[in-house]
Design an enzyme around this catalytic site. Structure first.
Site, mmCIF file in Angstrom:
data_model
loop_
_atom_site.group_PDB
_atom_site.id
_atom_site.type_symbol
_atom_site.label_atom_id
_atom_site.label_comp_id
_atom_site.label_asym_id
_atom_site.label_seq_id
_atom_site.Cartn_x
_atom_site.Cartn_y
_atom_site.Cartn_z
ATOM 1 N N THR A 36 0.849 -1.186 0.000
ATOM 2 C CA THR A 36 0.000 0.000 0.000
ATOM 3 C C THR A 36 0.888 1.242 0.000
ATOM 4 O OG1 THR A 36 -1.754 -1.157 1.143
ATOM 5 C CG2 THR A 36 -1.842 1.250 1.210
ATOM 6 N N TYR A 37 0.678 2.085 -0.993
ATOM 7 C CA TYR A 37 1.454 3.323 -1.150
ATOM 8 C C TYR A 37 0.624 4.499 -0.659
ATOM 9 C CZ TYR A 37 4.823 0.722 -3.880
ATOM 10 O OH TYR A 37 5.777 -0.176 -4.263
ATOM 11 N N TYR A 38 1.326 5.455 -0.055
ATOM 12 C CA TYR A 38 0.647 6.618 0.527
ATOM 13 C C TYR A 38 0.996 7.898 -0.222
ATOM 14 C CZ TYR A 38 -0.971 3.620 4.154
ATOM 15 O OH TYR A 38 -1.625 2.616 4.804
#
Lengths: 182, 182
Positions: free
Chosen positions: A35-37
């Site tokens: 998961t990239y923010y």
């Protein structure tokens, strides 16, 4: 420490056969959910940084490892070389909550199956990425002084794998996924 | 989960005697070194949030634990009640580096010796804070529905410890330290 990486779009099967012929050492196959923010105060797409929570499942061992990773901007034009800080954590959900409270929003999640081989000091990775297809990465770590030699070695290895004509990509899987959606 | 906490300025010795008379259970004494970070995109002093890396040394056990903590704004007027997300990490230095790369700057480090007792579902803490002196905290965790009862219990316990007239503080040690410096 820098990560030196070349990524190409390629079918896995012929590369797997070349790796076997070259007696590369097969590693564990892992399932990664990354998961990239997005940051609240600057555009990571523009600065070319990344903040990621990785959940890595090793089916053979029946275990899941979680890591938080920061990736700095790319530092050269031909490979995917950048500063990387990665550290294990026990509670991925807690970090997701902390990042969100601080204003970092989940941008996208990348799911992939990753088969790895070790060869001549490099890691060769065969990836199947959900929604994107198959890719091969040649990667190693290097200090600043070793960068040139590490890059030359990566290109030499790419030739041995008969991938010198494959399409090279400097875009991350996240970037490719976001481009597919746009 | 919420943290309900009352903090007062008080000499530790008389409180320690009251705790012994009330048969409170003594816990391990710990040395805490807390580094607080400023955010690049909002003022934590104004929003009343905190991001912290805590290095906690337990002399008796000879071990050091590291935790990353986010604290949300205070949610009431009389106690130090706020949302808290805390999670253990193995490599504090890596998180310090990640936070700094993301633009979070170390604001100050608070050093304290912390002696803890358990009594009636509350933790009573006797703190000696470098540069600030001695303090006592009465603290518990509560869900949103339990908050009123948790606060009442904390004030009742404060009376039993003969601390009902002590100066109550809603300011964090970080806030007190920064005020001393200003």
């Amino acid at each position: 420490m820098y990560e030196v990486e070349i990524k190409v779009r390629a079918e896995k099967e012929p590369v797997r056969r070349r790796l076997e012929a070259l007696s590369a050492s097969p590693q564990e196959t892992v399932i990664q959910e990354d998961t990239y923010y997005d940051a609240p105060h600057r555009s990571f797409a523009e600065t070319d940084e990344a903040l990621r929570i990785r959940r890595e499942h090793v089916p053979e061992a029946g275990e899941t490892k979680i890591k938080v990773t920061y990736k700095g901007p790319l530092v050269d034009e031909t490979t995917k070389t950048r500063e990387e800080i990665e550290t294990p954590v026990q509670e991925g959900e807690k970090f997701a909550a902390i990042f969100e409270q601080l204003g970092f929003e989940p941008a996208a999640t990348v799911h992939k199956e990753r088969e790895q081989f070790e060869l001549e000091g490099y890691t060769v990775t065969l990836d199947t990425v959900e929604g994107l297809g198959e890719f091969v990465e040649v990667e190693t770590e290097a200090t600043e002084g070793e960068l040139d030699r590490a890059r030359e070695g990566a290109f030499a290895l790419l030739e041995k794998l008969e991938l010198e004509d494959a399409t090279r990509l400097r875009t991350s899987y996240l970037g490719l996924l976001l481009a597919e959606r746009a």
